[in-house]
Design a protein around this motif. Structure first.
Motif, PDB file in Angstrom:
ATOM      1  N   LYS A 212     -15.588  22.596  14.752  1.00  8.64           N
ATOM      2  CA  LYS A 212     -15.956  23.748  15.587  1.00  8.64           C
ATOM      3  C   LYS A 212     -14.747  24.301  16.331  1.00  8.64           C
ATOM      4  N   ILE A 213     -13.920  23.423  16.881  1.00  8.80           N
ATOM      5  CA  ILE A 213     -12.727  23.859  17.614  1.00  8.80           C
ATOM      6  C   ILE A 213     -11.747  24.527  16.655  1.00  8.80           C
ATOM      7  N   ALA A 214     -11.550  23.925  15.485  1.00  7.59           N
ATOM      8  CA  ALA A 214     -10.638  24.501  14.487  1.00  7.59           C
ATOM      9  C   ALA A 214     -11.118  25.888  14.063  1.00  7.59           C
ATOM     10  N   LYS A 215     -12.421  26.039  13.882  1.00  6.17           N
ATOM     11  CA  LYS A 215     -12.975  27.338  13.482  1.00  6.17           C
ATOM     12  C   LYS A 215     -12.775  28.377  14.583  1.00  6.17           C
ATOM     13  N   LYS A 216     -12.990  27.974  15.839  1.00  8.24           N
ATOM     14  CA  LYS A 216     -12.789  28.892  16.963  1.00  8.24           C
ATOM     15  C   LYS A 216     -11.323  29.293  17.090  1.00  8.24           C
ATOM     16  N   LEU A 217     -10.417  28.342  16.896  1.00  9.16           N
ATOM     17  CA  LEU A 217      -8.987  28.654  16.943  1.00  9.16           C
ATOM     18  C   LEU A 217      -8.593  29.610  15.821  1.00  9.16           C
ATOM     19  N   ARG A 218      -9.131  29.397  14.637  1.00  9.74           N
ATOM     20  CA  ARG A 218      -8.844  30.262  13.492  1.00  9.74           C
ATOM     21  C   ARG A 218      -9.324  31.689  13.779  1.00  9.74           C
ATOM     22  N   ILE A 219     -10.543  31.824  14.271  1.00 13.27           N
ATOM     23  CA  ILE A 219     -11.099  33.141  14.590  1.00 13.27           C
ATOM     24  C   ILE A 219     -10.286  33.806  15.691  1.00 13.27           C
ATOM     25  N   THR A 220      -9.916  33.040  16.719  1.00 10.24           N
ATOM     26  CA  THR A 220      -9.097  33.580  17.809  1.00 10.24           C
ATOM     27  C   THR A 220      -7.751  34.049  17.288  1.00 10.24           C
ATOM     28  N   PHE A 221      -7.135  33.278  16.405  1.00 13.89           N
ATOM     29  CA  PHE A 221      -5.846  33.637  15.816  1.00 13.89           C
ATOM     30  C   PHE A 221      -5.955  34.950  15.032  1.00 13.89           C
ATOM     31  N   ILE A 222      -6.987  35.065  14.207  1.00 16.60           N
ATOM     32  CA  ILE A 222      -7.175  36.276  13.397  1.00 16.60           C
ATOM     33  C   ILE A 222      -7.379  37.491  14.299  1.00 16.60           C
ATOM     34  N   LEU A 223      -8.276  37.366  15.271  1.00 14.92           N
ATOM     35  CA  LEU A 223      -8.556  38.491  16.171  1.00 14.92           C
ATOM     36  C   LEU A 223      -7.331  38.858  17.006  1.00 14.92           C
ATOM     37  N   ALA A 224      -6.553  37.855  17.408  1.00 15.43           N
ATOM     38  CA  ALA A 224      -5.328  38.124  18.177  1.00 15.43           C
ATOM     39  C   ALA A 224      -4.310  38.889  17.326  1.00 15.43           C
ATOM     40  N   LEU A 225      -4.165  38.512  16.055  1.00 11.32           N
ATOM     41  CA  LEU A 225      -3.248  39.229  15.157  1.00 11.32           C
ATOM     42  C   LEU A 225      -3.686  40.680  14.957  1.00 11.32           C
ATOM     43  N   VAL A 226      -4.978  40.871  14.745  1.00 13.58           N
ATOM     44  CA  VAL A 226      -5.498  42.232  14.585  1.00 13.58           C
ATOM     45  C   VAL A 226      -5.227  43.036  15.853  1.00 13.58           C
ATOM     46  N   LEU A 227      -5.566  42.462  17.005  1.00 13.55           N
ATOM     47  CA  LEU A 227      -5.385  43.155  18.284  1.00 13.55           C
ATOM     48  C   LEU A 227      -3.909  43.435  18.570  1.00 13.55           C
ATOM     49  N   LEU A 228      -3.036  42.504  18.239  1.00 13.12           N
ATOM     50  CA  LEU A 228      -1.598  42.706  18.431  1.00 13.12           C
ATOM     51  C   LEU A 228      -1.102  43.897  17.603  1.00 13.12           C
ATOM     52  N   ASN A 229      -1.540  43.974  16.348  1.00 16.77           N
ATOM     53  CA  ASN A 229      -1.143  45.091  15.489  1.00 16.77           C
ATOM     54  C   ASN A 229      -1.660  46.418  16.027  1.00 16.77           C
ATOM     55  N   VAL A 230      -2.922  46.460  16.429  1.00 13.37           N
ATOM     56  CA  VAL A 230      -3.504  47.693  16.972  1.00 13.37           C
ATOM     57  C   VAL A 230      -2.787  48.083  18.262  1.00 13.37           C
ATOM     58  N   SER A 231      -2.575  47.118  19.138  1.00 20.98           N
ATOM     59  CA  SER A 231      -1.957  47.400  20.442  1.00 20.98           C
ATOM     60  C   SER A 231      -0.539  47.933  20.309  1.00 20.98           C
ATOM     61  N   CYS A 232       0.287  47.275  19.504  1.00 21.40           N
ATOM     62  CA  CYS A 232       1.671  47.742  19.317  1.00 21.40           C
ATOM     63  C   CYS A 232       1.683  49.159  18.760  1.00 21.40           C
ATOM     64  N   ASP A 233       0.834  49.418  17.779  1.00 20.00           N
ATOM     65  CA  ASP A 233       0.751  50.744  17.178  1.00 20.00           C
ATOM     66  C   ASP A 233       0.346  51.787  18.222  1.00 20.00           C
ATOM     67  N   GLN A 234      -0.689  51.510  18.985  1.00 20.04           N
ATOM     68  CA  GLN A 234      -1.197  52.489  19.943  1.00 20.04           C
ATOM     69  C   GLN A 234      -0.228  52.717  21.107  1.00 20.04           C
ATOM     70  N   VAL A 235       0.433  51.670  21.560  1.00 21.27           N
ATOM     71  CA  VAL A 235       1.411  51.835  22.647  1.00 21.27           C
ATOM     72  C   VAL A 235       2.538  52.756  22.192  1.00 21.27           C
ATOM     73  N   LEU A 236       3.086  52.499  21.005  1.00 26.01           N
ATOM     74  CA  LEU A 236       4.184  53.344  20.503  1.00 26.01           C
ATOM     75  C   LEU A 236       3.728  54.776  20.257  1.00 26.01           C
ATOM     76  N   LYS A 237       2.543  54.955  19.704  1.00 21.39           N
ATOM     77  CA  LYS A 237       2.045  56.314  19.471  1.00 21.39           C
ATOM     78  C   LYS A 237       1.860  57.059  20.796  1.00 21.39           C
ATOM     79  N   ASN A 238       1.376  56.376  21.816  1.00 21.91           N
ATOM     80  CA  ASN A 238       1.212  57.024  23.128  1.00 21.91           C
ATOM     81  C   ASN A 238       2.554  57.430  23.716  1.00 21.91           C
ATOM     82  N   VAL A 239       3.561  56.573  23.575  1.00 18.62           N
ATOM     83  CA  VAL A 239       4.908  56.911  24.054  1.00 18.62           C
ATOM     84  C   VAL A 239       5.410  58.145  23.310  1.00 18.62           C
ATOM     85  N   VAL A 240       5.241  58.166  22.000  1.00 15.12           N
ATOM     86  CA  VAL A 240       5.694  59.307  21.189  1.00 15.12           C
ATOM     87  C   VAL A 240       4.956  60.575  21.606  1.00 15.12           C
TER      88      VAL A 240
END
Length: 170
Positions: free
Chosen positions: A4-32
């Motif tokens: 259960k812990i491994a599954k939660k960590l895996r899901i957290t890792f995936i969601l964090a990667l997705v969110l990191l990609n979206v966030s970096c993209d949106q921050v740079l686009k807003n600056v532009v």
């Protein structure tokens, strides 16, 4: 570590990667959007690396920009949303994918969400980068496009390197 812990960590890792990609993209686009005038060109490294701002009302290479408003919503918002939700749900639930495949899909999803967010909120996608490295010359793109390309390369690498296993662990 429990399953259960491994599954939660895996899901957290995936969601964090997705969110990191979206966030970096949106921050740079807003600056532009706030600092670069439409079609202004800032030569960071001569003609090799140029910053600019273009609002793309279609998909890659402005494909679909001349569609009717209803068809734009269907093809550039609804269908991509369904595909991204399906893919995210699939990689969150399916645990047999190899790590590089999961990371690749997380990058693809993050980049897709970044551009989809633009289409929904701004009615266009902000593109702002141009590279000309001699042999490698790009059209105008953004960080979401980079995420999608990096993710695609990771998934392709996973398929080519692990021919017997394709995308899955044995």
């Amino acid at each position: 570590m429990s399953i259960k812990i491994a599954k939660k960590l895996r899901i957290t890792f995936i969601l964090a990667l997705v969110l990191l990609n979206v966030s970096c993209d949106q921050v740079l686009k807003n600056v532009v959007r706030q600092t670069i005038a439409k079609e202004e060109r800032i030569h960071v490294i001569k003609d090799s690396f140029v910053l600019t701002k273009v609002e793309n009302e279609g998909a890659a290479w402005s494909v679909g920009s001349d569609l009717s408003p209803l068809l734009k919503i269907i093809f550039l918002q609804i269908i991509p949303t369904l595909v991204l939700v399906f893919l995210l749900r699939h990689i969150l639930i399916q645990t047999k994918y190899k790590k590089e495949t999961v990371v690749g899909f997380a990058f693809i999803i993050g980049g897709g969400i970044g551009n989809l967010f633009d289409r929904i909120v701004h009615n266009s996608v902000t593109d702002f980068l141009i590279l000309d490295l001699g042999l490698i010359k790009t059209e105008i793109f953004n960080l979401a496009d980079v995420s999608i390309m990096v993710g695609s390369i990771l998934v392709l690498f996973s398929v080519l390197v692990n021919k017997d296993e394709i995308l899955f662990k044995k």
